[in-house]
Structures are given as structure tokens and as C-alpha cells.
Write a protein that holds these residues in place. Structure first.
Motif, PDB file in Angstrom:
ATOM      1  N   ASP A  24       0.827  -1.209   0.000  1.00 40.66           N
ATOM      2  CA  ASP A  24       0.000   0.000   0.000  1.00 40.66           C
ATOM      3  C   ASP A  24       0.863   1.262   0.000  1.00 40.66           C
ATOM      4  N   SER A  25       2.001   1.225   0.689  1.00 41.86           N
ATOM      5  CA  SER A  25       2.896   2.390   0.706  1.00 41.86           C
ATOM      6  C   SER A  25       3.455   2.669  -0.685  1.00 41.86           C
ATOM      7  N   ILE A  26       3.781   1.607  -1.410  1.00 41.35           N
ATOM      8  CA  ILE A  26       4.263   1.773  -2.780  1.00 41.35           C
ATOM      9  C   ILE A  26       3.160   2.363  -3.655  1.00 41.35           C
ATOM     10  N   MET A  27       1.926   1.879  -3.479  1.00 42.22           N
ATOM     11  CA  MET A  27       0.799   2.406  -4.257  1.00 42.22           C
ATOM     12  C   MET A  27       0.621   3.899  -3.998  1.00 42.22           C
ATOM     13  N   HIS A  28       0.722   4.295  -2.729  1.00 44.58           N
ATOM     14  CA  HIS A  28       0.587   5.708  -2.373  1.00 44.58           C
ATOM     15  C   HIS A  28       1.661   6.532  -3.084  1.00 44.58           C
ATOM     16  N   ASP A  29       2.893   6.062  -3.057  1.00 47.89           N
ATOM     17  CA  ASP A  29       3.991   6.794  -3.696  1.00 47.89           C
ATOM     18  C   ASP A  29       3.773   6.922  -5.200  1.00 47.89           C
ATOM     19  N   VAL A  30       3.316   5.843  -5.818  1.00 49.47           N
ATOM     20  CA  VAL A  30       3.089   5.859  -7.267  1.00 49.47           C
ATOM     21  C   VAL A  30       2.000   6.874  -7.620  1.00 49.47           C
ATOM     22  N   LEU A  31       0.888   6.873  -6.867  1.00 55.29           N
ATOM     23  CA  LEU A  31      -0.182   7.836  -7.139  1.00 55.29           C
ATOM     24  C   LEU A  31       0.307   9.266  -6.895  1.00 55.29           C
ATOM     25  N   HIS A  32       1.051   9.453  -5.823  1.00 60.46           N
ATOM     26  CA  HIS A  32       1.575  10.770  -5.498  1.00 60.46           C
ATOM     27  C   HIS A  32       2.451  11.300  -6.631  1.00 60.46           C
ATOM     28  N   ASP A  33       3.325  10.457  -7.149  1.00 59.08           N
ATOM     29  CA  ASP A  33       4.207  10.881  -8.243  1.00 59.08           C
ATOM     30  C   ASP A  33       3.406  11.205  -9.499  1.00 59.08           C
ATOM     31  N   THR A  34       2.323  10.444  -9.725  1.00 55.63           N
ATOM     32  CA  THR A  34       1.481  10.696 -10.894  1.00 55.63           C
ATOM     33  C   THR A  34       0.772  12.045 -10.774  1.00 55.63           C
ATOM     34  N   LEU A  35       0.340  12.383  -9.559  1.00 60.05           N
ATOM     35  CA  LEU A  35      -0.271  13.695  -9.319  1.00 60.05           C
ATOM     36  C   LEU A  35       0.750  14.809  -9.497  1.00 60.05           C
ATOM     37  N   LEU A  36       1.950  14.622  -8.963  1.00 61.10           N
ATOM     38  CA  LEU A  36       3.000  15.633  -9.090  1.00 61.10           C
ATOM     39  C   LEU A  36       3.361  15.874 -10.557  1.00 61.10           C
ATOM     40  N   ALA A  37       3.320  14.809 -11.345  1.00 57.06           N
ATOM     41  CA  ALA A  37       3.675  14.938 -12.762  1.00 57.06           C
ATOM     42  C   ALA A  37       2.550  15.565 -13.585  1.00 57.06           C
ATOM     43  N   GLY A  38       1.400  15.829 -12.969  1.00 56.84           N
ATOM     44  CA  GLY A  38       0.289  16.442 -13.686  1.00 56.84           C
ATOM     45  C   GLY A  38      -0.492  15.494 -14.565  1.00 56.84           C
ATOM     46  N   LEU A  39      -0.230  14.194 -14.419  1.00 55.23           N
ATOM     47  CA  LEU A  39      -0.959  13.211 -15.226  1.00 55.23           C
ATOM     48  C   LEU A  39      -2.338  12.926 -14.650  1.00 55.23           C
ATOM     49  N   LEU A  40      -2.505  13.209 -13.368  1.00 53.18           N
ATOM     50  CA  LEU A  40      -3.807  13.133 -12.706  1.00 53.18           C
ATOM     51  C   LEU A  40      -4.003  14.402 -11.891  1.00 53.18           C
ATOM     52  N   VAL A  41      -5.260  14.791 -11.699  1.00 50.55           N
ATOM     53  CA  VAL A  41      -5.589  15.973 -10.906  1.00 50.55           C
ATOM     54  C   VAL A  41      -6.617  15.583  -9.854  1.00 50.55           C
ATOM     55  N   TRP A  42      -6.270  15.776  -8.595  1.00 50.09           N
ATOM     56  CA  TRP A  42      -7.166  15.438  -7.483  1.00 50.09           C
ATOM     57  C   TRP A  42      -8.279  16.478  -7.381  1.00 50.09           C
ATOM     58  N   GLU A  87      -7.879   2.242   0.204  1.00 45.71           N
ATOM     59  CA  GLU A  87      -8.753   1.662  -0.813  1.00 45.71           C
ATOM     60  C   GLU A  87      -9.018   2.663  -1.929  1.00 45.71           C
ATOM     61  N   ASP A  88      -9.170   3.954  -1.579  1.00 50.44           N
ATOM     62  CA  ASP A  88      -9.350   4.995  -2.592  1.00 50.44           C
ATOM     63  C   ASP A  88      -8.121   5.097  -3.494  1.00 50.44           C
ATOM     64  N   VAL A  89      -6.941   5.052  -2.878  1.00 48.60           N
ATOM     65  CA  VAL A  89      -5.694   5.108  -3.651  1.00 48.60           C
ATOM     66  C   VAL A  89      -5.670   3.971  -4.672  1.00 48.60           C
ATOM     67  N   ARG A  90      -6.011   2.792  -4.212  1.00 53.45           N
ATOM     68  CA  ARG A  90      -5.994   1.630  -5.111  1.00 53.45           C
ATOM     69  C   ARG A  90      -7.041   1.774  -6.223  1.00 53.45           C
ATOM     70  N   GLU A  91      -8.213   2.286  -5.884  1.00 55.53           N
ATOM     71  CA  GLU A  91      -9.278   2.454  -6.877  1.00 55.53           C
ATOM     72  C   GLU A  91      -8.826   3.405  -7.988  1.00 55.53           C
ATOM     73  N   VAL A  92      -8.237   4.522  -7.611  1.00 50.01           N
ATOM     74  CA  VAL A  92      -7.787   5.503  -8.597  1.00 50.01           C
ATOM     75  C   VAL A  92      -6.635   4.935  -9.423  1.00 50.01           C
ATOM     76  N   LEU A  93      -5.682   4.312  -8.764  1.00 52.80           N
ATOM     77  CA  LEU A  93      -4.504   3.811  -9.471  1.00 52.80           C
ATOM     78  C   LEU A  93      -4.871   2.695 -10.449  1.00 52.80           C
ATOM     79  N   ALA A  94      -5.813   1.834 -10.060  1.00 47.16           N
ATOM     80  CA  ALA A  94      -6.228   0.752 -10.955  1.00 47.16           C
ATOM     81  C   ALA A  94      -6.793   1.320 -12.256  1.00 47.16           C
ATOM     82  N   GLN A  95      -7.593   2.382 -12.148  1.00 51.40           N
ATOM     83  CA  GLN A  95      -8.136   3.007 -13.355  1.00 51.40           C
ATOM     84  C   GLN A  95      -7.053   3.746 -14.137  1.00 51.40           C
TER      85      GLN A  95
END
Length: 516
Positions: free
Chosen positions: A98-116, A189-197
Motif C-alpha cells: 500500500d505504501s508503494i501504491m501511495h507513492d506511485v499515485l503521489h508521483d502521478t499527481l506531481l507529474a500532472g498526469l492526474l488531478v485530485w 482503498e481509494d488510492v488503489r481504486e484511482v490507481l487501478a483506473q
């Protein structure tokens, strides 16, 4: 091996373990049965890759992941004992997936590929920091309601969709959730839901692969057969990025299908990765030939019948009682004290009773109640030292239960309400049998003339071992053992794990009136 590693670090291993830990194969699958030294071998594998002199100047991390905090702590302690605390200094780490998933989503947000949602207002300087919680019970109690929400990815936007489910179920209402989501608070669970999509978007999938490649040079995945589709997707992204991936596990010990685990697809993952298989075939757990034969027969699908111990008279020869579910463990009688009432549902009264149960299990066994952390979260108790500070007050509640009759349960419940009020803002409801029944269960164990045995479910027992283990079986579970277990059946794998925890002896435990 680097001179940084302890002298003779691998010298105590068997040839199989040494080969698995020190091989130069880029991708590796370590198949490890019960008692074969899986955690030790994984810890050595981590250390070998961490201190490999060929990568002394490589700034990327060596990481190890597992699926539970308990397994992660166990592996981290083993690595530090074998290789020193420097083995896990940043960026090297041993964390939950789960910690790895959080980091991956965080990096994706920082890169501007996703917007919260509400991102610009939340983090106008671009310093994005999601606050990820275990569950929403930190903010409110579960209630029977039909409200529901889902995070969806539309283009680059993460959106909040709300609606209703067909039938009421126990859940935190979305009125408690929506304001938090808009403040950058979410659950794992939210992190995983967003990352899976998100990983279904080629650009994001390519970014995640590249990010893993540039931050990680080696990854050890513990208990890989507990991986679900998203876990497998992230592991494969690491493999595509050239990360050296070691996968460790035993298909017979895959227990987390209820969380979405897909043990049947892991062999395909291993095959696609080109991983070399290293088998740990020798078990060091069995102290008797009988127990060794039991494990071999179970794995071969041979039918077995366990000897029967009477819960009313025979518990003195056992160390622990295991079952697939919590309630049947309580039904065995006062000689067995389970470490939880049932799967944690999130009510305030249940949480308060769990704190009392934790006090009792700590006093008798020096073991925490299984859902202690969940209970503290539900009661909005931030200080994890509170159970220790409450020991005198909780002991007074226990003494009320021990000394009194059935009517004393209500008095003890009222005492417990007052104790919880000193540390929690949550308001517990008035006495009712649904709330006091848990205290009645504790009372029966406190008034037991001997020392009760700890009761655990198979999930909590995984990774543990004892000299003598009792197993509580239903009729269908007993029949499954007699007919022979199949690796493809979830219940059969749970039975296999329960029956392979003992070093010397495994017996079925039945209540005195259940000898049928």
C-alpha cells in the motif's frame, strides 16, 4: 558480497537457502513451504542485493514489500538483525505494498498526469500531499445506510461520484466522507481504486514503469500469492522497467481471496517475468515424524483425520487453538480466549469492548487483541500508548466482571463507558445486550479456573508456529480434510495453514457436546 555485510552472513543457511538468497538471476521466484525459512531467506536476499558491490554507486532503492503490517515488521526486524539498521536507511526500505501504491499515485499527481478534486486550492504551490487513512472510521461510526461514493478517473481528473446501493449496509455515511475527500484525505482503498483506473491509460502506465525503473533497482515481494490484479500490475510494471524482482511465497498459503487476491494467476506472472524458480523444500518446523507426514499428506491431497481433544478436559496439552472463523472459537467454551470477537465492524461499543479484551489478552498472554488499532482509530484515540495508561481503570472493569454474576455485566459496561469517556470524544450507547454480550464473553474467561488458551483465526496464525496446535473444525471442514485438500479451494488452503502451524502435534478441538 560487500564488506559492509556481516561476516558469514550466509554461512548458517542451507544450500537451497544460500542459492536462493545469493543467486545472480535477475528475476527470481522463491517457493517456500511452511517452516522452510522463508522470512530468513527473504531477509538474506534483501541484504545481498542491498550490499551488492556491483551497485555501490547506484542511488536507487532496494525495497521489500508485503501485504500486512505484521509481515512487514517481521521482515524488517529480521533484516536489521542480520544486516544492521543501515540496511534500511533511505532510500532502502521495507514497507507494505500500500505504501508503494501511495507513492506511485503521489508521483502521478506531481507529474500532472492526474488531478485530485479541488487540487489547486488544496496545494496552490504544487506540494501535493494526500493524507491516506486506513479507513473512514477515524471520522465517524458505521451506520446502516445506502449512501455510496466512488472515485473515477475521467481524462486527467479524479472525480467523486455519489449514489446509493440497493440495500442498506453498515458503512460510514458519505456525509462524513465527502468533505474529507475534498480536503485531500482518502483511504488506501481509494488510492488503489484511482490507481487501478489510471494504469489503464497508456501514458500513465508508461510513466509508472519509468518511475519505478528510476527509483528502484531491486524489489522483494513477500507472499506474492496474496497479490490482487492491481498488485500484479505494479509488479509487472517494475519488471518491465528492468527492476530485479524477487517473488516469494507458497500457493498453498494464499489466504486473502476475500481481499481480491488472485493466487491462480500468479504462476502466469512468474512465467511472463522469466523468473528462475528456487525451491526451499526442507522444513525445519517438524519436531516429530507424525507432524511431517501430516504436512506431506495434506499437500499431496491425501485424506487425513486429526485426533480429537475435548475442549472441556484436554486443552492443557495445547499451546493455541486455531479456527477459520472467530465465533466458533468462542463457542468452544471458557477454556479458549479468542483475540477478537468477530471481524471488526467499526461500532463504538465494539471498539470499547476490544480495548477491554486487549487488556485481558495482554495480561494473560502478553498478546494484543487483533483489532486493537482499529478500535483506537474508531474511538479517535491518536496516542497508541493509551491502552497502557488505562491499565488500572480497565483492570477495575475486569475485576467487576470476575467478581460478579450476570447482572454485573451491565455494571461493568457502565464502568467501561466512563473509562472510554476519559480518552475519547465518542459517545457510547446505553447498556443493551448487543453491547454487553461481548463483556459476558470476557467474563466467562476471567472466571475460568485455569489459564485459557489463545484463540486465533488462520489469517492471524499465518507465519506463526507452536509446539502443539488445536484446530476447531466445522463438519464440512472435517469432511474436506478427510477427502483430501485441493490447492484451488480457498477454504482448503486455510485448513492447510491451520494444520501446519505445529512443530510436534496437531489435534482437532471439539466442545464437550460436539462429539458428532
Amino acid at each position: 558480497m560487500s564488506s559492509t555485510a556481516p561476516a558469514g552472513a550466509l554461512s548458517t543457511l542451507t544450500e537451497e537457502q544460500r542459492t536462493a538468497a545469493a543467486t545472480r538471476d535477475h528475476n527470481l521466484f522463491i517457493e517456500a513451504g511452511p517452516g522452510s525459512g522463508k522470512t530468513t531467506t527473504s531477509a538474506h536476499r534483501f541484504g545481498v542485493q542491498r550490499f551488492d558491490p556491483a551497485h555501490r554507486e547506484d542511488p536507487r532503492a532496494v525495497a521489500a514489500v508485503s501485504f500486512t503490517r505484521a509481515a512487514t515488521r517481521n521482515l524488517r526486524r529480521r533484516v536489521q538483525r542480520l544486516w544492521g539498521i543501515g540496511a534500511v536507511t533511505w532510500p532502502h526500505r521495507i514497507v507494505t505494498l500500500d505504501s508503494i501504491m501511495h507513492d506511485v499515485l503521489h508521483d502521478t499527481l506531481l507529474a500532472g498526469l492526474l488531478v485530485w478534486p479541488n487540487q489547486q486550492r488544496l496545494w496552490p504551490d504544487g506540494d501535493i500531499r494526500l493524507d491516506v487513512k486506513d479507513s473512514w472510521t477515524s471520522f465517524g461510526s458505521k451506520q446502516f445506510n445506502r449512501t455510496a461514493y466512488r472515485l473515477t478517473v475521467v481524462g486527467k481528473d479524479v472525480r467523486i461520484e455519489t449514489g446509493f446501493v440497493a440495500e442498506r449496509r453498515s458503512a460510514v455515511p458519505i456525509t462524513e466522507i465527502l468533505p474529507r475527500l475534498r480536503e485531500g484525505i482518502c483511504t488506501h482503498e481509494d488510492v488503489r481504486e484511482v490507481l487501478a483506473q489510471a494504469l489503464a491509460v497508456p501514458e500513465i502506465d508508461a510513466f509508472v514503469t519509468s518511475r519505478l525503473a528510476t527509483t528502484t533497482r531491486a524489489l522483494v515481494v513477500d507472499e506474492v500469492f496474496d497479490a490482487n490484479d492491481l498488485d500484479i500490475a505494479v509488479i509487472e510494471a517494475a519488471i518491465r522497467g528492468g527492476v530485479a524482482v524477487t517473488m516469494v511465497g507458497d500457493p498453498w498459503q494464499a489466504l486473502y481471496v476475500f481481499r481480491g487476491a488472485k493466487p491462480h494467476v500468479v504462476p502466469d506472472l512468474i512465467a511472463r517475468s522469466g523468473a528462475v524458480t528456487a525451491s526451499l523444500s526442507t522444513s525445519f518446523r517438524w519436531d516429530t515424524a507424525e507432524q511431517g507426514r501430516l504436512a506431506t499428506d495434506l499437500r499431496a491431497g491425501a485424506g487425513i483425520t486429526l485426533p480429537v481433544d475435548d475442549a472441556a478436559t484436554d486443552l492443557k496439552d495445547l499451546d493455541v487453538v486455531l479456527g477459520l472463523w472467530w465465533k466458533p472459537l468462542w463457542d468452544l467454551g471458557e477454556g479458549v480466549l479468542p483475540l477478537a470477537f468477530h471481524g471488526f465492524k467499526g461500532g463504538y461499543e465494539e471498539a470499547a469492548a476490544t480495548l477491554l479484551l486487549n487488556h485481558v489478552t495482554r495480561t494473560i498472554f502478553d498478546l494484543d487483541a487483533t483489532y486493537l488499532n482499529d478500535a483506537l482509530t474508531v474511538l479517535a484515540i491518536q496516542d497508541r500508548d493509551v491502552p497502557r495508561l488505562l491499565e488500572p481503570a480497565l483492570q477495575a472493569v475486569a475485576e467487576t466482571l470476575r467478581a460478579g454474576d450476570k447482572d454485573s455485566v451491565i455494571a461493568a459496561y457502565r464502568q467501561l463507558v466512563e473509562v472510554i469517556a476519559t480518552v475519547s470524544p465518542r459517545l457510547l450507547r446505553a447498556p443493551h445486550y448487543r453491547h454487553t454480550d461481548r463483556l459476558a464473553l470476557i467474563q466467562s474467561r476471567l472466571r475460568y479456573s485455569g489459564r485459557p488458551l489463545p484463540g486465533l483465526t488462520t489469517h492471524q496464525a499465518k507465519g506463526g508456529e507452536w509446539d502443539a496446535v488445536g484446530v476447531q473444525l466445522s463438519g464440512s471442514e472435517r469432511e474436506a480434510l478427510a477427502s483430501g485438500l485441493s490447492i484451488t479451494e480457498d477454504t482448503h488452503r486455510k485448513l492447510y495453514v491451520a494444520c501446519t502451524r505445529a512443530r510436534r502435534r496437531t489435534a482437532e478441538v471439539r466442545a464437550f457436546d460436539a462429539h458428532v
